[in-house]
Design an enzyme around this catalytic site. Structure first.
Site, PDB file in Angstrom:
ATOM      1  N   PRO A   1      18.686  70.023 -34.924  1.00 43.01           N
ATOM      2  CA  PRO A   1      19.290  71.347 -34.702  1.00 43.01           C
ATOM      3  C   PRO A   1      20.811  71.258 -34.604  1.00 43.01           C
ATOM      4  O   PRO A   1      21.383  70.179 -34.447  1.00 43.01           O
ATOM      5  CB  PRO A   1      18.691  71.760 -33.355  1.00 43.01           C
ATOM      6  CG  PRO A   1      18.566  70.452 -32.619  1.00 43.01           C
ATOM      7  CD  PRO A   1      18.199  69.422 -33.676  1.00 43.01           C
TER       8      PRO A   1
ATOM      9  N   THR B   1      22.460  72.860 -32.180  1.00 41.35           N
ATOM     10  CA  THR B   1      22.847  72.992 -30.772  1.00 41.35           C
ATOM     11  C   THR B   1      23.063  71.636 -30.103  1.00 41.35           C
ATOM     12  O   THR B   1      23.940  71.483 -29.266  1.00 41.35           O
ATOM     13  CB  THR B   1      21.783  73.783 -29.996  1.00 41.35           C
ATOM     14  OG1 THR B   1      20.489  73.280 -30.334  1.00 41.35           O
ATOM     15  CG2 THR B   1      21.860  75.259 -30.329  1.00 41.35           C
ATOM     16  N   ASN B   2      22.238  70.657 -30.443  1.00 41.99           N
ATOM     17  CA  ASN B   2      22.352  69.312 -29.853  1.00 41.99           C
ATOM     18  C   ASN B   2      22.292  68.267 -30.967  1.00 41.99           C
ATOM     19  O   ASN B   2      21.400  67.414 -30.998  1.00 41.99           O
ATOM     20  CB  ASN B   2      21.211  69.062 -28.861  1.00 41.99           C
ATOM     21  CG  ASN B   2      21.104  70.141 -27.796  1.00 41.99           C
ATOM     22  OD1 ASN B   2      22.033  70.363 -27.038  1.00 41.99           O
ATOM     23  ND2 ASN B   2      19.974  70.824 -27.752  1.00 41.99           N
TER      24      ASN B   2
ATOM     25  N   GLY C   1      14.762  75.887 -34.542  1.00 39.61           N
ATOM     26  CA  GLY C   1      14.282  77.256 -34.428  1.00 39.61           C
ATOM     27  C   GLY C   1      12.806  77.402 -34.727  1.00 39.61           C
ATOM     28  O   GLY C   1      12.181  76.524 -35.329  1.00 39.61           O
TER      29      GLY C   1
ATOM     30  N   GLY D   1       8.283  74.736 -29.436  1.00 35.44           N
ATOM     31  CA  GLY D   1       8.437  76.178 -29.419  1.00 35.44           C
ATOM     32  C   GLY D   1       9.665  76.577 -28.624  1.00 35.44           C
ATOM     33  O   GLY D   1      10.356  75.739 -28.042  1.00 35.44           O
TER      34      GLY D   1
ATOM     35  N   CYS E   1      17.129  74.023 -24.333  1.00 37.44           N
ATOM     36  CA  CYS E   1      16.067  75.037 -24.327  1.00 37.44           C
ATOM     37  C   CYS E   1      15.289  75.088 -23.010  1.00 37.44           C
ATOM     38  O   CYS E   1      14.582  76.068 -22.750  1.00 37.44           O
ATOM     39  CB  CYS E   1      15.097  74.808 -25.487  1.00 37.44           C
ATOM     40  SG  CYS E   1      14.385  73.152 -25.543  1.00 37.44           S
TER      41      CYS E   1
ATOM     42  N   GLU F   1      14.629  84.431 -24.693  1.00 38.14           N
ATOM     43  CA  GLU F   1      15.434  83.211 -24.617  1.00 38.14           C
ATOM     44  C   GLU F   1      16.875  83.512 -25.033  1.00 38.14           C
ATOM     45  O   GLU F   1      17.110  84.139 -26.066  1.00 38.14           O
ATOM     46  CB  GLU F   1      14.854  82.130 -25.521  1.00 38.14           C
ATOM     47  CG  GLU F   1      15.633  80.820 -25.463  1.00 38.14           C
ATOM     48  CD  GLU F   1      15.109  79.772 -26.436  1.00 38.14           C
ATOM     49  OE1 GLU F   1      15.065  78.580 -26.065  1.00 38.14           O
ATOM     50  OE2 GLU F   1      14.745  80.144 -27.558  1.00 38.14           O
TER      51      GLU F   1
ATOM     52  N   LEU G   1      10.731  68.559 -26.528  1.00 42.06           N
ATOM     53  CA  LEU G   1       9.810  68.853 -25.432  1.00 42.06           C
ATOM     54  C   LEU G   1       8.593  69.595 -25.969  1.00 42.06           C
ATOM     55  O   LEU G   1       8.699  70.756 -26.390  1.00 42.06           O
ATOM     56  CB  LEU G   1      10.513  69.688 -24.353  1.00 42.06           C
ATOM     57  CG  LEU G   1      11.868  69.161 -23.866  1.00 42.06           C
ATOM     58  CD1 LEU G   1      12.429  70.087 -22.793  1.00 42.06           C
ATOM     59  CD2 LEU G   1      11.769  67.733 -23.348  1.00 42.06           C
TER      60      LEU G   1
END
Length: 488
Positions: free
Chosen positions: A117, A119-120, A200, A218, A251, A341, A420
């Site tokens: 992703p 984001t990280n 996503g 998810g 997340c 979220e 996760l």
């Protein structure tokens, strides 16, 4: 002939990378535990030594988060993960039980497709490379286009260190021309053994629909319940520490706060004291329009942005020094943005009459989004904590800890992980924090310990007796037929 089409270039690149990865994995499969561990140590060291540079690159390229917090993430993904897995047995014979006469042997899955992703990006590459190599697998990364350069640099750094430590070339690689078609080829290729998908919902669904075994994640949407017995100042500290860490891009971070009526005023006062800004009704409505896009997905313009950037984007005027934006909410649903979220320093604030109502409210929030992921409870009442543990549709119920750091195993003793699992309720194949044990199969060698006669037992009729009984029945039938014929 030179290929000019970007999609075709991407597809061909993937095929070449998978071919190299398959060859490299065969070499990895023949290495000893000591050799594999030496490679992992080299990867972790390279990731840690370059943690600052990679963090700065990721922040500059994506605009998400806080680069200083990304340094912490890179340290966690390298040294933190290594510390947890360094003594783990992942090669050859795992156990040999003389009493049960069952031996277990680790079998690498093969070539792993690692979806990364934006984001990280750098920390997820380091983490996935570590756990894949530790399990004896090679890995080919599909980078998010918005974080391409920082991902390419991370792979370059750790791949060079791994090769220098004895890792076969091609065991850690990445697409340089990422396209949807190329990633689709990576996921569906016959030599891809497993997809490790972090990103996503659409990408995770694509991974599970590819026909290749997949481990996907998810969405998170964790509510944080501050129960009446909680240490309120510490609970608020944990929530704000978590929600402001890298501007909320993990997340597992809190997405809403639930309080009981009798402690509502005290919690609000403490939140304000520690830097939260409560939006009035008009401001909440103004911000609400920017949280989700028309198609119901999170607006990327707010992801990982600071409170000040979000305020400027939405035209809000907020006090200097505000750390988190909070909107009071009573509704829950797919079209209620504050109940969804929000990977940004934005929180919903709910009030429930008592802990049992808070329990049902949290379930409602999670069932609309975030089922199987994470929830947080702040309480000193073990009975209430146990009741929450028995009912909540989550894979992680975190107690008295920041959600973001507790969920990934940094502030708890969960497996350190940046992928996760959300279990069946969340559409995932596992509820684990993903580690090396999820990336190898186990071949069980079982010796015979019982014979057929023992399984039949002393009360079961023998085959000879059964045959005799059948003969008797046949003879009786013949005699009956003869008698009936005579009577006629």
């Amino acid at each position: 002939m030179t290929i000019q089409d970007k999609d075709l270039l991407s597809i061909q690149e993937v095929r070449d990378l998978i071919g190299q990865a398959k060859k490299a994995q065969k070499e990895l499969a023949n290495m000893s535990q000591e050799q594999i561990d030496a490679i992992c140590e080299a990867i972790a060291k390279a990731g840690y030594d370059n943690r600052v540079k990679l963090a700065q690159m990721a922040h500059e390229e994506t605009g998400f988060g806080i680069w200083q917090d990304k340094v912490v993430k890179n340290a966690f993904a390298s040294q933190g993960v290594l510390e947890a897995i360094k003594d783990m047995k992942t090669v050859g014979v795992l156990s040999d039980n003389e009493e049960t006469k069952v031996m277990e042997v680790a079998v690498p899955v093969g070539v792993v497709a690692g979806l990364i992703p934006s984001t990280n990006p750098t920390s997820t590459v380091i983490y996935k490379a570590l756990i894949s190599i530790k399990a004896g697998n090679s890995i080919v990364f599909s980078p998010h286009p918005n974080a391409l350069n920082s991902i390419l640099e991370t792979v370059k750094v750790i791949e060079a260190a791994a090769v220098a430590a004895g890792c076969p070339a091609g065991a850690i690689s990445t697409m340089k021309v990422p396209t949807i078609q190329g990633t689709d080829q990576l996921m569906k290729h016959q030599d891809t053994s497993l997809i490790l998908a972090t990103g996503g919902s659409a990408m995770v669904k694509a991974a599970y629909s590819s026909g290749t075994p997949a481990i996907g994640v998810g969405p998170g949407n964790g509510p944080a319940f501050i129960e009446r017995t909680a240490n309120i100042p510490m609970a608020v500290k944990h929530i704000l520490d978590s929600k402001t860490f890298d501007n909320g891009t993990i997340c597992a971070s809190e997405q809403s706060i639930i309080v009981e009526e009798n402690s509502r005023d005290e919690v609000i006062a403490e939140l304000k004291k520690q830097g939260a800004y409560f939006l009035n009704a008009k401001e909440a409505e103004q911000l609400e329009k920017f949280i989700m896009r028309a198609n119901g997905t999170m607006n990327p313009q707010i992801v990982g942005k600071s409170v000040q950037r979000i305020a400027a984007l939405t035209g809000l005027s907020i006090p200097e020094g505000a750390r988190v934006l909070i909107a009071e909410e009573s509704r829950v649903g797919s079209k209620i943005p504050y109940s969804r979220e929000k990977l940004a320093p934005i929180l919903a604030f709910y009030t429930a009459p008592n802990w049992s109502a808070a329990c049902e409210l949290s379930i409602d929030i999670l069932n609309h989004e975030g089922a199987g992921h994470t929830m947080i409870i702040h309480s000193e009442d073990k009975a209430v904590i146990r009741k929450f543990a028995l009912k909540k549709p989550v894979s992680r119920l975190l107690v008295n800890t920041p959600g973001a750091l507790g969920g990934i195993g940094a502030a708890t003793n969960l497996m350190p992980a940046l992928t996760l699992g959300c279990g069946a309720v969340g559409g995932s194949s596992t509820s684990d924090n993903i580690g090396p044990a999820n990336l190898f199969n186990i071949r069980r060698v079982a010796y015979g310990v019982r014979e057929l006669e023992e399984l039949r037992g002393t009360d079961a009729p023998s085959t000879a007796t059964v045959a005799t009984d059948e003969n008797k029945e046949a003879l009786i039938n013949v005699l009956v037929e003869k008698v009936l014929a005579q009577l006629q």
